[in-house]
Scaffold this motif. Structure first.
Motif, PDB file in Angstrom:
ATOM      1  N   MET A   1       0.174  -1.558  -0.208  1.00 40.25           N
ATOM      2  CA  MET A   1      -0.133   0.200   0.466  1.00 40.25           C
ATOM      3  C   MET A   1       0.861   1.448   0.212  1.00 40.25           C
ATOM      4  SD  MET A   1      -3.902  -0.883   2.375  1.00 40.25           S
ATOM      5  CE  MET A   1      -2.584  -1.259   4.199  1.00 40.25           C
ATOM      6  N   GLY A   2       2.122   0.901   0.492  1.00 40.24           N
ATOM      7  CA  GLY A   2       2.827   2.490   0.974  1.00 40.24           C
ATOM      8  C   GLY A   2       3.609   2.447  -0.519  1.00 40.24           C
ATOM      9  N   ILE A   3       3.951   1.500  -1.173  1.00 37.79           N
ATOM     10  CA  ILE A   3       5.324   1.835  -2.842  1.00 37.79           C
ATOM     11  C   ILE A   3       3.160   2.309  -3.463  1.00 37.79           C
ATOM     12  CG2 ILE A   3       6.032   0.535  -4.547  1.00 37.79           C
ATOM     13  CD1 ILE A   3       6.519  -1.224  -2.499  1.00 37.79           C
ATOM     14  N   ALA A   4       2.296   1.616  -3.724  1.00 31.48           N
ATOM     15  CA  ALA A   4       0.847   2.339  -4.850  1.00 31.48           C
ATOM     16  C   ALA A   4       0.552   3.807  -4.593  1.00 31.48           C
ATOM     17  CB  ALA A   4       0.013   1.126  -3.870  1.00 31.48           C
ATOM     18  N   THR A   5       1.027   4.077  -2.707  1.00 29.74           N
ATOM     19  CA  THR A   5       0.558   5.753  -1.932  1.00 29.74           C
ATOM     20  C   THR A   5       1.639   6.554  -3.316  1.00 29.74           C
ATOM     21  OG1 THR A   5      -1.052   4.601  -0.827  1.00 29.74           O
ATOM     22  CG2 THR A   5      -0.014   6.940  -1.391  1.00 29.74           C
ATOM     23  N   SER A   6       2.875   6.022  -2.830  1.00 32.59           N
ATOM     24  CA  SER A   6       4.001   6.632  -3.944  1.00 32.59           C
ATOM     25  C   SER A   6       4.120   6.668  -5.311  1.00 32.59           C
ATOM     26  CB  SER A   6       5.500   6.184  -3.539  1.00 32.59           C
ATOM     27  OG  SER A   6       5.504   6.641  -2.494  1.00 32.59           O
ATOM     28  N   LEU A   7       3.196   5.092  -5.841  1.00 34.66           N
ATOM     29  CA  LEU A   7       3.243   5.404  -7.321  1.00 34.66           C
ATOM     30  C   LEU A   7       2.239   6.783  -8.341  1.00 34.66           C
ATOM     31  CD1 LEU A   7       4.517   1.269  -7.900  1.00 34.66           C
ATOM     32  CD2 LEU A   7       5.970   3.938  -8.104  1.00 34.66           C
ATOM     33  N   ILE A   8       1.614   5.905  -7.296  1.00 35.08           N
ATOM     34  CA  ILE A   8      -0.319   7.283  -7.901  1.00 35.08           C
ATOM     35  C   ILE A   8       0.690   8.532  -7.757  1.00 35.08           C
ATOM     36  CG2 ILE A   8      -2.506   8.290  -7.006  1.00 35.08           C
ATOM     37  CD1 ILE A   8      -1.966   5.151  -5.909  1.00 35.08           C
ATOM     38  N   GLN A   9       1.417   9.032  -6.734  1.00 36.48           N
ATOM     39  CA  GLN A   9       2.301  10.484  -6.380  1.00 36.48           C
ATOM     40  C   GLN A   9       3.112  10.635  -7.436  1.00 36.48           C
ATOM     41  OE1 GLN A   9       3.491   9.966  -2.979  1.00 36.48           O
ATOM     42  NE2 GLN A   9       1.037  11.694  -2.184  1.00 36.48           N
ATOM     43  N   TYR A  10       3.383   9.408  -8.343  1.00 37.88           N
ATOM     44  CA  TYR A  10       4.767   9.809  -9.069  1.00 37.88           C
ATOM     45  C   TYR A  10       3.345   9.807 -11.116  1.00 37.88           C
ATOM     46  CZ  TYR A  10       8.328   8.642 -12.181  1.00 37.88           C
ATOM     47  OH  TYR A  10       9.446   8.137 -13.516  1.00 37.88           O
ATOM     48  N   TYR A  11       2.976   9.353 -11.210  1.00 35.49           N
ATOM     49  CA  TYR A  11       2.408   8.847 -12.716  1.00 35.49           C
ATOM     50  C   TYR A  11       1.386  10.406 -12.610  1.00 35.49           C
ATOM     51  CZ  TYR A  11       4.884   5.008 -13.681  1.00 35.49           C
ATOM     52  OH  TYR A  11       6.149   3.789 -13.508  1.00 35.49           O
ATOM     53  N   LEU A  12       0.688  10.393 -11.778  1.00 34.28           N
ATOM     54  CA  LEU A  12      -0.471  11.660 -11.862  1.00 34.28           C
ATOM     55  C   LEU A  12       0.080  13.081 -11.342  1.00 34.28           C
ATOM     56  CD1 LEU A  12      -3.823   9.557 -10.319  1.00 34.28           C
ATOM     57  CD2 LEU A  12      -2.734   9.918 -12.478  1.00 34.28           C
ATOM     58  N   PRO A  13      -0.260  13.823 -11.772  1.00 34.46           N
ATOM     59  CA  PRO A  13      -0.004  15.330 -11.866  1.00 34.46           C
ATOM     60  C   PRO A  13      -0.382  15.770  -9.985  1.00 34.46           C
ATOM     61  CG  PRO A  13      -1.547  15.271 -13.255  1.00 34.46           C
ATOM     62  CD  PRO A  13      -1.281  14.064 -13.030  1.00 34.46           C
ATOM     63  N   SER A  14       0.882  16.625  -9.564  1.00 33.93           N
ATOM     64  CA  SER A  14       0.075  17.016  -7.624  1.00 33.93           C
ATOM     65  C   SER A  14      -0.848  17.610  -7.997  1.00 33.93           C
ATOM     66  CB  SER A  14       1.943  16.925  -7.837  1.00 33.93           C
ATOM     67  OG  SER A  14       2.154  18.272  -7.986  1.00 33.93           O
ATOM     68  N   SER A  15      -1.460  18.865  -9.358  1.00 36.83           N
ATOM     69  CA  SER A  15      -1.986  19.493  -8.729  1.00 36.83           C
ATOM     70  C   SER A  15      -3.555  19.412  -9.350  1.00 36.83           C
ATOM     71  CB  SER A  15      -2.200  20.549  -9.656  1.00 36.83           C
ATOM     72  OG  SER A  15      -2.107  20.142 -11.468  1.00 36.83           O
ATOM     73  N   SER A  16      -3.583  18.008  -9.332  1.00 38.97           N
ATOM     74  CA  SER A  16      -4.981  17.097  -9.724  1.00 38.97           C
ATOM     75  C   SER A  16      -5.990  16.634  -8.865  1.00 38.97           C
ATOM     76  CB  SER A  16      -4.753  16.024 -10.999  1.00 38.97           C
ATOM     77  OG  SER A  16      -5.777  15.256 -11.113  1.00 38.97           O
ATOM     78  N   VAL A  17      -7.400  17.197  -8.710  1.00 39.39           N
ATOM     79  CA  VAL A  17      -7.929  16.422  -7.507  1.00 39.39           C
ATOM     80  C   VAL A  17      -8.252  14.521  -7.630  1.00 39.39           C
ATOM     81  CG1 VAL A  17      -9.665  16.437  -8.841  1.00 39.39           C
ATOM     82  CG2 VAL A  17     -10.249  16.693  -6.321  1.00 39.39           C
ATOM     83  N   TRP A  18      -7.990  14.110  -8.599  1.00 41.42           N
ATOM     84  CA  TRP A  18      -7.882  13.113  -8.420  1.00 41.42           C
ATOM     85  C   TRP A  18      -7.165  11.977  -7.638  1.00 41.42           C
ATOM     86  CZ3 TRP A  18     -12.287   9.924  -8.987  1.00 41.42           C
ATOM     87  CH2 TRP A  18     -13.358  10.714  -9.326  1.00 41.42           C
ATOM     88  N   THR A  19      -5.663  12.744  -8.165  1.00 39.61           N
ATOM     89  CA  THR A  19      -4.280  12.508  -7.189  1.00 39.61           C
ATOM     90  C   THR A  19      -4.458  12.058  -5.374  1.00 39.61           C
ATOM     91  OG1 THR A  19      -3.274  13.386  -8.720  1.00 39.61           O
ATOM     92  CG2 THR A  19      -2.028  12.503  -7.027  1.00 39.61           C
ATOM     93  N   SER A  20      -5.037  13.593  -5.598  1.00 40.61           N
ATOM     94  CA  SER A  20      -5.709  12.511  -3.554  1.00 40.61           C
ATOM     95  C   SER A  20      -6.503  11.938  -3.550  1.00 40.61           C
ATOM     96  CB  SER A  20      -5.656  14.129  -2.606  1.00 40.61           C
ATOM     97  OG  SER A  20      -6.612  14.881  -3.698  1.00 40.61           O
TER      98      SER A  20
END
Length: 658
Positions: free
Chosen positions: A248-267
């Protein structure tokens, strides 16, 4: 990308420490500690209090927090609460630990001050040293997390598996009675387990604070992720819990890596990670048809044989005899008195007090849904506030944007919540009580972050305004509308309780295997209750929105829903009139404290709500039902005395002479 994976391993390590502590305490005591996150917050807040507010060194602060305060808190909680929960039902265990999770953050705020904390320190000296490993920066805080995980998982596993201490812990899990006969004191072992568990919680809290911030609700999200690992481990396997935590920790970080930080869908996707892992777990186990009950008891047949039985049956029989011995007025004197007071109060109140009373009557309808699903159905649902939110937010949409009549919009909001409740009920219907509690908690967090944050509901943070019906625009008039709806719903719940369906629910709640032998469909009963509870919660949420004249998604946070459950259970989970008392208590009592007591006392209502839920360990019926039964007994004794005097007068010599 490597840097993100390293950060994910740090987060996963914190999840692993938390999930390991949860599994160890469940394995050794049969209690899944829903207050783990609050304990973590309390110790982390104490560390901040010592290190930052009082300028103590990191070593001194860490020793006082982790080595002294954390085990002492665990020992205190064991003797004050946990030792009474060992043989309690899953409902009592969950509610009592939820009450603790409500009370501890408020206690921390009272003790350490309510200040704004922008940056929380970790265990590394400031400024934090950065190491370069193969061109990737690794901070000292991250190194400390890795070391902590290794010590927790590897060393802790070796101790439990190959040492005498571990042997005693495992022996107590198998049979406390046999452990006692072998010369080992089970109480000392339990004290040690809870001391170590709170140490793990405190360690996880201090390590997590620099990452997630020092906010109690953030710690709720942290433990929700740890709960997902515990569910995947089927409550018992530490290795699986650790592996899922890191995943889960790695999945969370990979989402932050692949999705733009400004997108509401990232959070939103980050928040959805625990729920996705739980969904995978459910699908996998349903395909394999694995048993996901939590009915395995701590202890052996000897422990069951030497424990007293039948007390609950005896109390139920006494209550039934008591009700049968009394007339209608005496039997329902409590509800009648409360109803009369509720009808008079709108005439006596004005201003902010009347506004709160209107909302309290509407909130009582939502609390009736909790009474139905948990009190009657015996299902530990932690997402009733979510159904109230669905009903409330859609009431505002239909009444304001689509111009529906507002009361029709309220009904429609409840009908929209109905299929969602049926879906949740269908997915969790064959699970044990603890699994249901964990999954509904994660579902509520998912809905709060993914669904309620839509722009159509938040309206830029302003919410959606709602107009009251034309015949009840004032607070006083709408108070009676809410009270009328509450009485209708309460009568429905009472009639359901006394019907054939209610008796079938009572059998299912008492013993599912026994209910099946009587030919009762357990699945059908639970799905019916799930749908009805979602419908009533949605209607109550709609009435609450109309009472507040605005729909705000922030009013339906998961943590607030936990407080709602704590209040309802502490006052009376199976009493319809207690739902109304709970609504009034929840909204009016904090205003009384704010108005008439110093600011330093502002957390007292939350603390008392939490302590009330903890009190179900001793008084499972709740305060209203407990005191109501005492009041009925007094009336019965008075009636018996009058009857005896009358009979004595008739049989006396003077009476015979006349």
């Amino acid at each position: 990308m490597v840097q993100y994976i390293i950060a994910g391993l740090v987060l996963g390590g914190i999840y692993a420490i938390s999930s390991s502590g949860l599994v160890v305490t469940y394995e050794s005591s049969g209690i899944l500690n829903f207050a783990f996150g609050s304990i973590a917050f309390f110790i982390a807040r104490l560390y901040y209090f010592l290190n930052i507010q009082h300028n103590m060194g990191i070593t001194v602060s860490a020793v006082l927090s982790l080595v002294v305060a954390a085990p002492a808190l665990g020992i205190l909680l064991y003797f004050a609460l946990f030792r009474f929960l060992r043989l309690s039902s899953s409902l009592v265990k969950v509610v009592a630990t939820l009450g603790l999770s409500v009370a501890l953050p408020a206690v921390a705020t009272t003790l350490f001050g309510n200040i704004s904390i922008l940056v929380a320190p970790g265990l590394a000296p400031q400024p934090v040293h950065v190491f370069m490993v193969a061109g990737v920066p690794i901070t000292m805080d991250q190194v400390i997390v890795y070391i902590s995980v290794i010590l927790t998982v590897v060393v802790g596993g070796l101790v439990l598996r190959f040492t005498e201490v571990g042997l005693r812990v495992r022996a107590m899990v198998d049979s406390p009675a046999m452990t006692s006969l072998s010369g080992t004191n089970p109480v000392r072992v339990s004290v040690g387990v809870w001391a170590v568990s709170t140490f793990f919680a405190g360690l996880a809290g201090i390590l997590a604070a620099p990452i997630i911030g020092l906010d109690s609700q953030h710690f709720t999200l942290l433990v929700a992720a740890a709960f997902a690992a515990v569910v995947a481990a089927r409550l018992r396997s530490i290795p699986i819990a650790v592996m899922v935590s890191f995943a889960m920790g790695i999945a969370t970080s990979l989402i932050q890596y692949y999705l733009p930080s400004s997108s509401v869908w990232t959070s939103r996707m980050i928040t959805a990670v625990p729920f996705l892992f739980i969904a995978i777990f459910l699908v996998y186990n349903l395909i394999l048809r694995r048993d996901l009950s939590d009915s395995t008891k701590v202890g052996s047949a000897l422990d069951a044989a030497i424990e007293p039985h039948g007390q609950g049956v005896l109390e139920s029989s006494e209550a039934a005899v008591l009700d049968a011995s009394m007339g209608f007025i005496a039997r329902y004197s409590g509800p009648i008195v409360v109803a009369i007071i509720a009808m008079v109060l709108p005439f006596l109140m004005s201003g902010v007090w009347l506004t709160l009373l209107v909302q309290a009557y509407a909130l009582g309808i939502v609390f009736l849904a909790i009474t139905l699903v948990t009190g009657e159905g015996g299902m530990i649902w932690l997402c009733q506030i979510t159904f109230a939110g669905i009903g409330g937010l859609w009431t505002a949409q239909l009444a304001t944007d689509y111009h529906w009549p507002v009361l029709l919009a309220v009904l429609a909001g409840g009908l929209i919540a109905l299929p969602v409740g049926l879906l949740v009920g269908f997915l969790t219907i064959r699970l044990g009580g603890l699994y249901v509690a964990l999954i509904t908690l994660t579902f509520a967090l998912l809905m709060e972050s993914l669904y309620f944050t839509q722009g159509r509901f938040s309206n830029g943070g302003l919410g959606v305004n709602v107009l009251r019906p034309s015949f009840a625009t004032s607070d006083r008039a709408f108070a009676y509308v809410c009270l009328f709806v509450f009485i209708l719903v309460a009568l429905f719940v009472v009639n359901l309780r006394r019907s054939t369906t209610g008796m079938a629910l009572d059998a299912v709640r008492s013993s599912e295997p026994g209910a099946r032998t009587l030919g009762i469909s357990v699945v059908q009963m639970k799905i019916v209750v799930a749908g009805l509870a979602a419908l009533l919660a949605g209607i109550g949420g709609g009435m609450l929105v109309v009472a507040q004249t605005a729909a705000q998604p922030v009013n339906y946070s998961t943590f607030l829903g936990v407080v709602w459950l704590a209040v309802v259970v502490s006052i009376g989970i199976r009493s319809s009139i207690a739902a109304l008392v709970a609504g009034i208590t929840f909204l009016v009592f904090p205003q009384l404290v704010t108005t008439y007591l110093p600011t330093a006392w502002s957390q007292i209502p939350v603390i008392l709500f939490g302590l009330g839920a903890i009190g179900v360990a001793k008084f499972p019926q709740g305060t209203v039902e407990q005191n109501g039964e005492k009041f009925r007994r007094i009336l019965l004794k008075q009636a018996k005395k009058r009857s005896d005097k009358k009979e004595l007068a008739l049989t006396s010599p003077q009476g015979e002479a006349t």
